[in-house]
Design a protein around this motif. Sequence first.
Motif, short mmCIF file in Angstrom:
data_model
loop_
_atom_site.label_atom_id
_atom_site.label_comp_id
_atom_site.label_asym_id
_atom_site.label_seq_id
_atom_site.Cartn_x
_atom_site.Cartn_y
_atom_site.Cartn_z
N UNK A 1 20.48 -10.20 30.99
CA UNK A 1 19.69 -10.03 32.20
C UNK A 1 18.30 -9.58 31.80
N UNK A 2 17.34 -9.82 32.68
CA UNK A 2 15.99 -9.34 32.41
C UNK A 2 15.86 -7.85 32.76
N UNK A 3 16.25 -7.49 33.99
CA UNK A 3 16.04 -6.12 34.47
C UNK A 3 17.37 -5.50 34.91
N UNK A 4 17.62 -4.29 34.47
CA UNK A 4 18.70 -3.48 35.03
C UNK A 4 18.04 -2.28 35.70
N UNK A 5 18.34 -2.11 36.99
CA UNK A 5 17.77 -0.99 37.74
C UNK A 5 18.83 0.10 37.86
N UNK A 6 18.48 1.31 37.39
CA UNK A 6 19.42 2.42 37.33
C UNK A 6 19.13 3.46 38.40
N UNK A 7 20.16 4.23 38.71
CA UNK A 7 19.99 5.46 39.47
C UNK A 7 19.64 6.55 38.46
N UNK A 8 18.46 7.11 38.53
CA UNK A 8 18.04 8.09 37.51
C UNK A 8 18.81 9.41 37.56
N UNK A 9 19.51 9.65 38.67
CA UNK A 9 20.22 10.91 38.80
C UNK A 9 21.57 10.91 38.09
N UNK A 10 22.25 9.75 38.12
CA UNK A 10 23.58 9.70 37.50
C UNK A 10 23.78 8.54 36.53
N UNK A 11 22.75 7.70 36.38
CA UNK A 11 22.84 6.60 35.42
C UNK A 11 23.61 5.39 35.90
#
Length: 424
Positions: free
Chosen positions: A231-241
């Motif tokens: 994949x090009x982009x993985x978007x994470x939740x910065x609080x829990x990964x």
Amino acid sequence: MKIQHYITGALMIGLGVQAISCSSQKNLTTAKLGLNKEFVKTNLGDAHKQINYLASSIQESDIPTTYKDGKYVNWGSSWWCSGFYPGTVLYLYEYTKDEKLLNEAKRKLKHLEKEKNNKGTHDLGFMLYCSFGNALRLTGDSTAYKGVLSTGAASLATRFHEAPKTIRSWDGGKNWDGQPWTYPVIIDNMMNLEFLTEVSKMTGDKRFRDIAIRHANTTMVNHYRKDYSSYHVVDYNPDNGSIISRKTAQGAFDESAWARGQAWGLYGYTMMYRETGEKKYLEQARNIAKFYLNHPNLPKDLIPYWDMDQNKLTKESKYFNQKDLRDVSTAAVTASALLELAQYTKGSESQLYISKAEQMLKSLSSKPYKADYKEAGGYILKHSVGSIPHKTEVDVPLTYADYYYVEALIRYDRMLNGEKVIKQ
């Protein structure tokens, strides 16, 4: 490339990397090389002439990005491409020993140095390591360059956060659905890890190496599909990964294999094996190479389409009329990566990587991809694609295509000389 003279933290890598070195040297002596010194001399000689012309055609403060409609495009020192031109100049200085090239690189480094304090980008490896890293390697001038590199690595390290275990790529922008990114990480980020591992050895600061390893591990798990496309982009939740979404920004569609992204991963995991001796990185690189080289949509000349799944675009797609554009920059990155990967593998597999890289270099070094003298304003290669979705740098020469092409030729010349592909 490697920083010389300052490997104070070398013992942390241990005997594993020493074993890699011995094995790779043996592989080099048994490889059959299909190109000769004259091929390298001719093409690096042509590159030398082009770069001299480019240098004479721009202002001292200009940092080249591309050339379009007869005009030079210079995006400035904060643009992610800013390190490639001085890096190309330095590689050509290494080969030709032309002092004018060294002076040209130093002029550009003077304008680029301030980016060591830039904490708003993940691209400091491209910007600083391809430029100042090569300068240190070739001159040994620690007074001029060591501080820039260590400060820059510290700036990059501020973008790493514990929950996602990755370096954040972008601070703003929206995805294709019009939603803001939360904590986006792009596969391109694998290319900035060499900067951290090398500065870790240079300074003895283990923190930089740890960040590189953790980022590589997380990316391996979350960016890759079962077929080893990325994949090009993985978007994470910065609080829990946790993962919010997997998207693309520059590919044809979210589930496609954006071509340059596959090359970034191949180069990055090959490098991480070199830096750590961890077999899982070698296996990852081998699997990426297998996916790439066996892809049914890879053209016979091995210069890929901008997206490896572009053939799946329908007439309703806004990219349909551009679906058959090639991306020379991807082929340049891939050729350079394969030459390194060949020295960590054996027998027919190693030979396959060399042969494919040779074929890529032959294609890149001929029409329609190689520019005639002055044709593209002094850029070496034509027909690269920056980002079709963003309508930027489409079917033009690009500074990073030139950089990795010259790097690949330099690496091949080392092989012809019986030397290691990576200078230490």
